[in-house]
Design a protein around this motif. Structure first.
Motif, short mmCIF file in Angstrom:
data_model
loop_
_atom_site.label_atom_id
_atom_site.label_comp_id
_atom_site.label_asym_id
_atom_site.label_seq_id
_atom_site.Cartn_x
_atom_site.Cartn_y
_atom_site.Cartn_z
N TYR A 32 39.60 43.80 39.51
CA TYR A 32 39.98 43.88 38.10
C TYR A 32 39.78 45.28 37.52
N TRP A 33 39.10 46.14 38.23
CA TRP A 33 38.95 47.53 37.79
C TRP A 33 40.22 48.33 38.01
N PHE A 34 41.08 47.87 38.91
CA PHE A 34 42.31 48.60 39.19
C PHE A 34 43.28 48.45 38.03
N PRO A 35 43.92 49.55 37.64
CA PRO A 35 44.90 49.45 36.55
C PRO A 35 46.03 48.47 36.92
N LEU A 36 46.44 47.72 35.98
CA LEU A 36 47.55 46.77 36.10
C LEU A 36 47.27 45.62 37.09
N TYR A 37 45.99 45.37 37.39
CA TYR A 37 45.65 44.28 38.32
C TYR A 37 46.22 42.95 37.82
N TYR A 38 45.98 42.64 36.55
CA TYR A 38 46.45 41.36 36.03
C TYR A 38 47.96 41.31 35.90
N HIS A 39 48.60 42.45 35.75
CA HIS A 39 50.06 42.49 35.75
C HIS A 39 50.60 42.13 37.12
N VAL A 40 49.96 42.67 38.15
CA VAL A 40 50.36 42.36 39.53
C VAL A 40 50.08 40.89 39.84
N LYS A 41 48.94 40.39 39.35
CA LYS A 41 48.60 38.98 39.56
C LYS A 41 49.64 38.08 38.89
N PRO A 96 51.68 48.82 30.16
CA PRO A 96 50.23 48.88 30.33
C PRO A 96 49.56 48.66 28.97
N LEU A 97 48.81 47.60 28.86
CA LEU A 97 48.14 47.27 27.60
C LEU A 97 46.71 47.77 27.63
N ASN A 98 46.18 48.08 26.44
CA ASN A 98 44.79 48.50 26.36
C ASN A 98 43.86 47.34 26.67
N THR A 99 44.30 46.14 26.42
CA THR A 99 43.49 44.98 26.72
C THR A 99 44.24 44.05 27.66
N ASN A 100 43.51 43.39 28.51
CA ASN A 100 44.14 42.48 29.47
C ASN A 100 44.15 41.05 28.98
N VAL A 101 43.73 40.82 27.72
CA VAL A 101 43.64 39.45 27.21
C VAL A 101 44.99 38.74 27.26
N ILE A 102 46.04 39.42 26.84
CA ILE A 102 47.38 38.81 26.80
C ILE A 102 47.85 38.50 28.22
N VAL A 103 47.67 39.43 29.12
CA VAL A 103 48.14 39.23 30.49
C VAL A 103 47.29 38.19 31.21
N ARG A 104 45.99 38.16 30.94
CA ARG A 104 45.13 37.14 31.55
C ARG A 104 45.50 35.76 31.04
#
Length: 194
Positions: free
Chosen positions: A83-92, A23-31
């Motif tokens: 996108y408010w859900f934690p780890l949304y972009y990880h699941v995507k 879980p990252l503090n920012t979603n920039v890397i995962v996005r």
């Protein structure tokens, strides 16, 4: 040499798994990873499939783009909430990887089990909507021909100007620096009198 390639392969797999699960503090890397995995890699793979003429690869990537496009439509309406859900972009990211994995054949499963039956059931209605849309688009284009021509000329001039700016040498300037306004040397009457 083979040992180094195996080490690099294991390292990249391990890093990818850590990135996916941490879980990252920012979603920039995962996005960014989502964009790379979901669009950049498939665009290049589609290009390769077209250029080689491999029908199986072409079919595989057509299925992927149908699944990805459908996912993008759903995401366009739900992204503001999801996108408010934690780890949304990880699941995507995991979903996009699943769509492409040859062992999982996610895109084929999604297309065969969900997308194809839906489109077959609503094909006549969708064809009618598409026909109406093309008709309205044709009317819009014919009605606004002058504005479209003006926009084309303006875009062409803008692109030409940008191209000219990019092609000009940096004439004594260091590339990447920010320059302020040019200094103006003024002589005042008091300086002239002294």
């Amino acid at each position: 040499m083979a040992g180094m390639a195996m080490f690099a392969s294991n390292l990249s797999s391990e890093m990818g798994l850590k990135l996916l699960l941490s879980p990252l503090n920012t979603n920039v890397i995962v996005r960014t990873a989502c964009c790379s995995v979901g669009i950049v890699l498939p665009v290049y793979s589609t290009f390769k499939a077209i250029e080689t003429g491999n029908r199986n690869e072409q079919h595989k990537w057509l299925l992927y783009w149908a699944a990805y496009g459908s996912f993008s439509i759903v995401e366009a309406f739900t992204d503001k909430f999801l996108y408010w859900f934690p780890l949304y972009y990880h699941v995507k990211l995991a979903f996009l990887v699943w769509l492409q994995l040859p062992s999982a054949e996610g895109a084929k499963q999604l297309y065969t089990n969900h997308l194809r039956p839906f489109l077959m059931r609503h094909q006549a209605r969708l064809d009618h909507i598409l026909e109406l849309f093309h008709g309205e688009l044709g009317k819009f284009i014919s009605t606004h021909q002058a504005e479209i021509q003006f926009a084309k000329v303006l875009l062409g001039k803008t692109l030409l100007s940008v191209g000219n700016i990019l092609q000009q040498p940096a004439q004594g300037r260091v590339v990447g620096t920010i320059e302020g306004p040019a200094e103006q040397v003024e002589t005042s009457e008091s300086e002239d009198e002294s």
